[in-house]
Design an enzyme around this catalytic site. Sequence first.
Site, PDB file in Angstrom:
ATOM      1  N   GLN A 283       0.836  -1.199   0.000  1.00 31.16           N
ATOM      2  CA  GLN A 283       0.000   0.000   0.000  1.00 31.16           C
ATOM      3  C   GLN A 283       0.872   1.250   0.000  1.00 31.16           C
ATOM      4  OE1 GLN A 283      -3.109   0.231  -0.470  1.00 31.16           O
ATOM      5  NE2 GLN A 283      -4.151  -1.600   0.276  1.00 31.16           N
ATOM      6  N   ASP A 381     -10.129  -8.476  -0.963  1.00 34.64           N
ATOM      7  CA  ASP A 381      -9.545  -7.177  -1.337  1.00 34.64           C
ATOM      8  C   ASP A 381      -9.160  -7.248  -2.808  1.00 34.64           C
ATOM      9  OD1 ASP A 381      -8.377  -4.711  -1.482  1.00 34.64           O
ATOM     10  OD2 ASP A 381      -6.758  -5.132  -0.057  1.00 34.64           O
ATOM     11  N   CYS A 408     -10.967  -0.752  -3.655  1.00 31.40           N
ATOM     12  CA  CYS A 408     -10.461   0.545  -4.128  1.00 31.40           C
ATOM     13  C   CYS A 408     -11.395   1.119  -5.186  1.00 31.40           C
ATOM     14  CB  CYS A 408      -9.051   0.402  -4.685  1.00 31.40           C
ATOM     15  SG  CYS A 408      -8.937  -0.756  -6.070  1.00 31.40           S
TER      16      CYS A 408
END
Length: 451
Positions: A283, A381, A408
């Site tokens: 990240q 994710d 996201c």
Amino acid sequence: MEFKVGDILIGDIIDFTHEGDGVLKSENFTIFVPRALIGDKMQVKIEEIKKNFAIGSIIKIIEPSKDRVINDFNIQNFGGGVPLIEYEYSKQLLWKREKVENDLKKIGGLHNVIVKDTLGMNNPYRYRNHVQIPVGIKDGKVVLGFYEKSTYDIVDMEGSILQPTIGDKIIKIIRQWIDKFKIEPYNKRTNKGVLRHIGLRFNKDNKVMVILVTATDNLPKKQELISMLTAEIEEVISIYHNINKLQSSPTYGRKYIKIYGEDSLVDSIGDFKFNISPNSFFQVNRTQAEVLYNKAIEYLDLNKDDIVFDLYCGIGTISLYIADKAKKVYGVEIVKEAIEDAKENALLNNINNVDFIVGKAEEVFPKLLKKGIRGNKVVVDPPRKGCEKEVLEAIVDLNPERIVYVSCNSATMARDVKYLVEQGYKVEEVQPVDMFPHTANCEVVCKLERK
């Protein structure tokens, strides 16, 4: 009224697109305007007509938005990467929350979901721990900077407010090396030249890995570069040469050659350490990553009897974060190198109750279930495209008591959550997290429970 290229009109900016362009409506026609902000009244010129919308450019701001801010740094060299940089930060957070809520309503058909206020940063600058800076030539001069939006035109820069200050110093030295030794920049239009990109990876302690990407097998004057960087910046602990001969868009090629220092950086999120190799996914905002993962843990509500599937696990950040609170974790990821990093990171943190499996989630996960491997909680994710249908079907087949969906892209998340709700789950709560300040992107954590 029919619009055409070159038309000039006046209107108010009422929203942002998912890329952060301003949205102007005129005669029921939509014009997207880069660098325009909600609340601006503008004179706009139509530059391009598409089927259902047009793209415009700002001629003049007639009346600026009350939420426009004047920054005390130069924003002219930012390219198209931070379209909301002049928009009041608290308003960015509000807009991101509203976007998530609207996606859930319009795409997911979910109208009574609790969407919490976006969790933002106290200081939303210099947060990126990985930057990729194109190198090119413009008007006979070497340029280093980010691309202007939707083009390969590089906007020259001395540094960036998004990276640690040490990154600005490194860019300055590399520019001096390019000038001194006449290193030829790569030309994306002709596919000729040498130096394509500069990659910089920073850890929590400001140690730096430098990656020089070339279109050639050879990196000229590399010893001189090593000497110049290490003589002035002791924090540079690793330098790699990456070879990328592809004419397509990926920044890095597959081949990495270490030319100086350590094999990897060791970074940390919370109490956990992670080995970061030059091609690791990590990240880019570790401060907000910790916020994100803590929220995922909260939503999973783990106990020592839980068996958790972590799908699209990357280098194992979430898996390792939750391992000490669960009985067993299975991490699944398609990228072989990421799984190798994940296994190393498990050893680095003395964690032995996680199995990392390489393969497509839509293939590996159903096979695990057929083998009789079961679990009671799932965290996903996925990439921006969301989960594959086979993954969602396998989750429903597993029938876990709780699902945590990290995303996201709130649009594809809303689509997938709609399916899970139709199959017997209820959305308890949704938490936006601002991982990318001054952009239109936002991470989201969604908590679902079996009805």
